[in-house]
Scaffold this motif. Structure first.
Motif, PDB file in Angstrom:
ATOM      1  N   ASP A   1       0.837  -1.192   0.000  1.00  0.00           N
ATOM      2  CA  ASP A   1       0.000   0.000   0.000  1.00  0.00           C
ATOM      3  C   ASP A   1       0.877   1.250   0.000  1.00  0.00           C
ATOM      4  O   ASP A   1       1.832   1.360   0.764  1.00  0.00           O
ATOM      5  CB  ASP A   1      -0.880  -0.024   1.255  1.00  0.00           C
ATOM      6  CG  ASP A   1      -1.855   1.134   1.323  1.00  0.00           C
ATOM      7  OD1 ASP A   1      -2.091   1.787   0.297  1.00  0.00           O
ATOM      8  OD2 ASP A   1      -2.397   1.373   2.427  1.00  0.00           O
ATOM      9  N   GLY A   2       0.547   2.187  -0.875  1.00  0.00           N
ATOM     10  CA  GLY A   2       1.229   3.466  -0.901  1.00  0.00           C
ATOM     11  C   GLY A   2       2.375   3.565  -1.873  1.00  0.00           C
ATOM     12  O   GLY A   2       2.897   4.661  -2.101  1.00  0.00           O
ATOM     13  N   THR A   3       2.777   2.439  -2.474  1.00  0.00           N
ATOM     14  CA  THR A   3       3.950   2.480  -3.354  1.00  0.00           C
ATOM     15  C   THR A   3       3.682   1.823  -4.706  1.00  0.00           C
ATOM     16  O   THR A   3       4.599   1.337  -5.362  1.00  0.00           O
ATOM     17  CB  THR A   3       5.165   1.808  -2.684  1.00  0.00           C
ATOM     18  OG1 THR A   3       4.844   0.439  -2.369  1.00  0.00           O
ATOM     19  CG2 THR A   3       5.565   2.536  -1.409  1.00  0.00           C
ATOM     20  N   LEU A   4       2.431   1.824  -5.143  1.00  0.00           N
ATOM     21  CA  LEU A   4       2.122   1.293  -6.467  1.00  0.00           C
ATOM     22  C   LEU A   4       2.795   2.143  -7.549  1.00  0.00           C
ATOM     23  O   LEU A   4       2.809   3.374  -7.456  1.00  0.00           O
ATOM     24  CB  LEU A   4       0.614   1.293  -6.728  1.00  0.00           C
ATOM     25  CG  LEU A   4      -0.249   0.184  -6.142  1.00  0.00           C
ATOM     26  CD1 LEU A   4      -1.691   0.388  -6.569  1.00  0.00           C
ATOM     27  CD2 LEU A   4       0.246  -1.183  -6.556  1.00  0.00           C
ATOM     28  N   VAL A   5       3.312   1.473  -8.552  1.00  0.00           N
ATOM     29  CA  VAL A   5       3.874   2.169  -9.712  1.00  0.00           C
ATOM     30  C   VAL A   5       3.363   1.487 -10.968  1.00  0.00           C
ATOM     31  O   VAL A   5       2.935   0.329 -10.951  1.00  0.00           O
ATOM     32  CB  VAL A   5       5.423   2.160  -9.700  1.00  0.00           C
ATOM     33  CG1 VAL A   5       5.960   2.972  -8.531  1.00  0.00           C
ATOM     34  CG2 VAL A   5       5.962   0.742  -9.675  1.00  0.00           C
TER      35      VAL A   5
ATOM     36  N   PHE B   1      -8.219   8.260 -11.757  1.00  0.00           N
ATOM     37  CA  PHE B   1      -6.766   8.239 -11.756  1.00  0.00           C
ATOM     38  C   PHE B   1      -6.176   9.546 -12.282  1.00  0.00           C
ATOM     39  O   PHE B   1      -4.997   9.608 -12.655  1.00  0.00           O
ATOM     40  CB  PHE B   1      -6.223   7.040 -12.550  1.00  0.00           C
ATOM     41  CG  PHE B   1      -6.664   6.972 -13.981  1.00  0.00           C
ATOM     42  CD1 PHE B   1      -5.972   7.639 -14.972  1.00  0.00           C
ATOM     43  CD2 PHE B   1      -7.775   6.205 -14.333  1.00  0.00           C
ATOM     44  CE1 PHE B   1      -6.368   7.558 -16.305  1.00  0.00           C
ATOM     45  CE2 PHE B   1      -8.181   6.121 -15.658  1.00  0.00           C
ATOM     46  CZ  PHE B   1      -7.478   6.794 -16.649  1.00  0.00           C
ATOM     47  N   ALA B   2      -6.997  10.587 -12.295  1.00  0.00           N
ATOM     48  CA  ALA B   2      -6.491  11.906 -12.669  1.00  0.00           C
ATOM     49  C   ALA B   2      -5.515  12.411 -11.612  1.00  0.00           C
ATOM     50  O   ALA B   2      -5.442  11.884 -10.498  1.00  0.00           O
ATOM     51  CB  ALA B   2      -7.647  12.886 -12.817  1.00  0.00           C
ATOM     52  N   ASP B   3      -4.774  13.450 -11.938  1.00  0.00           N
ATOM     53  CA  ASP B   3      -3.794  13.975 -10.987  1.00  0.00           C
ATOM     54  C   ASP B   3      -4.434  14.540  -9.734  1.00  0.00           C
ATOM     55  O   ASP B   3      -3.828  14.522  -8.654  1.00  0.00           O
ATOM     56  CB  ASP B   3      -2.960  15.076 -11.645  1.00  0.00           C
ATOM     57  CG  ASP B   3      -1.988  14.524 -12.682  1.00  0.00           C
ATOM     58  OD1 ASP B   3      -1.711  13.311 -12.656  1.00  0.00           O
ATOM     59  OD2 ASP B   3      -1.517  15.317 -13.525  1.00  0.00           O
ATOM     60  N   THR B   4      -5.671  15.042  -9.863  1.00  0.00           N
ATOM     61  CA  THR B   4      -6.318  15.673  -8.712  1.00  0.00           C
ATOM     62  C   THR B   4      -7.759  15.195  -8.573  1.00  0.00           C
ATOM     63  O   THR B   4      -8.319  14.537  -9.456  1.00  0.00           O
ATOM     64  CB  THR B   4      -6.336  17.210  -8.852  1.00  0.00           C
ATOM     65  OG1 THR B   4      -7.282  17.580  -9.868  1.00  0.00           O
ATOM     66  CG2 THR B   4      -4.960  17.749  -9.206  1.00  0.00           C
TER      67      THR B   4
ATOM     68  N   HIS C   1      -3.649   5.595  -6.759  1.00  0.00           N
ATOM     69  CA  HIS C   1      -4.785   5.731  -7.666  1.00  0.00           C
ATOM     70  C   HIS C   1      -4.324   6.059  -9.081  1.00  0.00           C
ATOM     71  O   HIS C   1      -4.837   5.512 -10.061  1.00  0.00           O
ATOM     72  CB  HIS C   1      -5.734   6.840  -7.190  1.00  0.00           C
ATOM     73  CG  HIS C   1      -6.419   6.548  -5.902  1.00  0.00           C
ATOM     74  ND1 HIS C   1      -6.990   7.539  -5.132  1.00  0.00           N
ATOM     75  CD2 HIS C   1      -6.633   5.380  -5.236  1.00  0.00           C
ATOM     76  CE1 HIS C   1      -7.526   6.999  -4.051  1.00  0.00           C
ATOM     77  NE2 HIS C   1      -7.321   5.692  -4.090  1.00  0.00           N
ATOM     78  N   ARG C   2      -3.346   6.957  -9.167  1.00  0.00           N
ATOM     79  CA  ARG C   2      -2.869   7.370 -10.489  1.00  0.00           C
ATOM     80  C   ARG C   2      -2.231   6.195 -11.220  1.00  0.00           C
ATOM     81  O   ARG C   2      -2.487   5.963 -12.405  1.00  0.00           O
ATOM     82  CB  ARG C   2      -1.883   8.534 -10.355  1.00  0.00           C
ATOM     83  CG  ARG C   2      -2.497   9.763  -9.666  1.00  0.00           C
ATOM     84  CD  ARG C   2      -1.697  11.033  -9.879  1.00  0.00           C
ATOM     85  NE  ARG C   2      -0.287  10.924  -9.587  1.00  0.00           N
ATOM     86  CZ  ARG C   2       0.268  11.178  -8.402  1.00  0.00           C
ATOM     87  NH1 ARG C   2      -0.506  11.523  -7.372  1.00  0.00           N
ATOM     88  NH2 ARG C   2       1.579  11.107  -8.244  1.00  0.00           N
ATOM     89  N   ALA C   3      -1.410   5.441 -10.516  1.00  0.00           N
ATOM     90  CA  ALA C   3      -0.721   4.309 -11.143  1.00  0.00           C
ATOM     91  C   ALA C   3      -1.689   3.183 -11.483  1.00  0.00           C
ATOM     92  O   ALA C   3      -1.597   2.566 -12.557  1.00  0.00           O
ATOM     93  CB  ALA C   3       0.381   3.791 -10.227  1.00  0.00           C
ATOM     94  N   LEU C   4      -2.616   2.909 -10.588  1.00  0.00           N
ATOM     95  CA  LEU C   4      -3.522   1.770 -10.778  1.00  0.00           C
ATOM     96  C   LEU C   4      -4.448   1.989 -11.963  1.00  0.00           C
ATOM     97  O   LEU C   4      -4.598   1.114 -12.819  1.00  0.00           O
ATOM     98  CB  LEU C   4      -4.323   1.533  -9.493  1.00  0.00           C
ATOM     99  CG  LEU C   4      -5.208   0.286  -9.373  1.00  0.00           C
ATOM    100  CD1 LEU C   4      -6.532   0.413 -10.090  1.00  0.00           C
ATOM    101  CD2 LEU C   4      -4.479  -0.982  -9.811  1.00  0.00           C
ATOM    102  N   GLY C   5      -5.061   3.163 -12.046  1.00  0.00           N
ATOM    103  CA  GLY C   5      -6.036   3.399 -13.108  1.00  0.00           C
ATOM    104  C   GLY C   5      -5.432   3.322 -14.497  1.00  0.00           C
ATOM    105  O   GLY C   5      -5.995   2.706 -15.404  1.00  0.00           O
ATOM    106  N   ARG C   6      -4.266   3.940 -14.674  1.00  0.00           N
ATOM    107  CA  ARG C   6      -3.613   3.873 -15.977  1.00  0.00           C
ATOM    108  C   ARG C   6      -3.224   2.433 -16.305  1.00  0.00           C
ATOM    109  O   ARG C   6      -3.335   1.989 -17.458  1.00  0.00           O
ATOM    110  CB  ARG C   6      -2.391   4.784 -15.987  1.00  0.00           C
ATOM    111  CG  ARG C   6      -2.737   6.263 -15.953  1.00  0.00           C
ATOM    112  CD  ARG C   6      -1.493   7.139 -15.834  1.00  0.00           C
ATOM    113  NE  ARG C   6      -0.604   6.925 -16.967  1.00  0.00           N
ATOM    114  CZ  ARG C   6      -0.662   7.617 -18.100  1.00  0.00           C
ATOM    115  NH1 ARG C   6      -1.604   8.541 -18.247  1.00  0.00           N
ATOM    116  NH2 ARG C   6       0.198   7.388 -19.078  1.00  0.00           N
ATOM    117  N   SER C   7      -2.798   1.698 -15.303  1.00  0.00           N
ATOM    118  CA  SER C   7      -2.405   0.299 -15.526  1.00  0.00           C
ATOM    119  C   SER C   7      -3.605  -0.560 -15.897  1.00  0.00           C
ATOM    120  O   SER C   7      -3.473  -1.514 -16.673  1.00  0.00           O
ATOM    121  CB  SER C   7      -1.712  -0.256 -14.283  1.00  0.00           C
ATOM    122  OG  SER C   7      -0.512   0.450 -14.014  1.00  0.00           O
ATOM    123  N   VAL C   8      -4.778  -0.250 -15.346  1.00  0.00           N
ATOM    124  CA  VAL C   8      -5.988  -0.992 -15.700  1.00  0.00           C
ATOM    125  C   VAL C   8      -6.291  -0.830 -17.187  1.00  0.00           C
ATOM    126  O   VAL C   8      -6.613  -1.808 -17.885  1.00  0.00           O
ATOM    127  CB  VAL C   8      -7.187  -0.528 -14.851  1.00  0.00           C
ATOM    128  CG1 VAL C   8      -8.498  -1.066 -15.413  1.00  0.00           C
ATOM    129  CG2 VAL C   8      -7.024  -0.986 -13.406  1.00  0.00           C
TER     130      VAL C   8
END
Length: 238
Positions: free
Chosen positions: A86-90, A116-119, A130-137
């Motif tokens: 948790d906290g270190t997804l890339v 997964f937007a920046d804000t 959130h940012r890393a996970l959504g783009r990866s999906v």
């Protein structure tokens, strides 16, 4: 605003943490399970870094249990945790491979993920997970359909899955919506199952917190005929 299509049977909700689904999307999940759809959850982490003062070794199992109870409230019994810290997804090939594996295994028509937007708007930074996970999906959905990306998956008995028609992102800038007027109460109960997590956030009673949060994110959507709705940005894959 158009409705999210509902001529499908199986949905896979993929998020970073326990409680990500319950801040809005669970109201749509409750509607879909009432329609007889098969909805499953995959979470990249166990949210073990999410409760101040509670060690991750204790927090992780607790939050997994809260998520399973929360899912059951809206009719979901299949809940998986991928075990990423948790906290270190890339955005890594390993994460894409694991998500593509899940998509091939569950064979959904619709994939749902979180903003997964920046804000979150108004300068409020979205989390790195959130940012890393959504783009990866999004990438993994394409990967799951391609026999030449992660070919070891096919060799291990998971052939490509080209059946995903949409990825629906529970975003701040929706293009489509789901009428959740009659499932808000179940969504509130679902979020309230994250008892220990919500207690750490505020002294406000858990039920009141859950009601306020769900009602905030299920307001009317412009141009959509529903008293309460959840908005999604739709990406098309078929």
């Amino acid at each position: 605003m158009e409705p999210v299509p509902e001529d499908w049977h199986r949905g896979l909700v993929v998020v970073a943490h326990p409680d990500d689904i319950e801040y809005g999307a669970a109201a749509a999940v409750a509607r879909w399970t009432e329609q007889g759809k098969d909805i499953r959850y995959v979470l990249a982490t166990s949210g073990e870094a999410g409760i101040a003062g509670l060690h991750p070794a204790e927090s992780g199992p607790l939050r997994e249990a809260e998520e399973r109870r929360s899912a059951a409230v809206v009719g979901v019994t299949d809940v998986e945790f991928l075990g990423y810290p948790d906290g270190t997804l890339v955005e890594s090939l390993a994460l894409r491979r694991d998500l593509a594996t899940a998509i091939r295994r569950h064979r959904p028509d619709l994939v749902v993920t979180a903003n997964f937007a920046d804000t979150w708007g108004h300068g409020q930074l979205n989390s790195a997970d959130h940012r890393a996970l959504g783009r990866s999906v999004l990438d993994a959905t394409a990967d799951a359909a391609n026999e030449w990306i992660f070919p070891e998956l096919g060799e291990s008995g998971l052939p490509p899955w080209r059946g995903v028609r949409w990825v629906a992102v529970n975003t701040m800038t929706p293009t489509h919506a789901v009428d959740v007027t009659h499932t808000v109460d179940r969504a509130v109960l679902s979020l309230a199952e994250h008892t220990r997590y919500l207690e750490a956030l505020s002294d406000v009673p858990v039920g009141q917190q859950a009601r306020a949060q769900v009602e905030m994110v299920t307001g009317p959507q412009p141009g959509f005929d529903a008293e309460r709705a959840v908005g999604f940005e739709l990406y098309f894959f078929d």
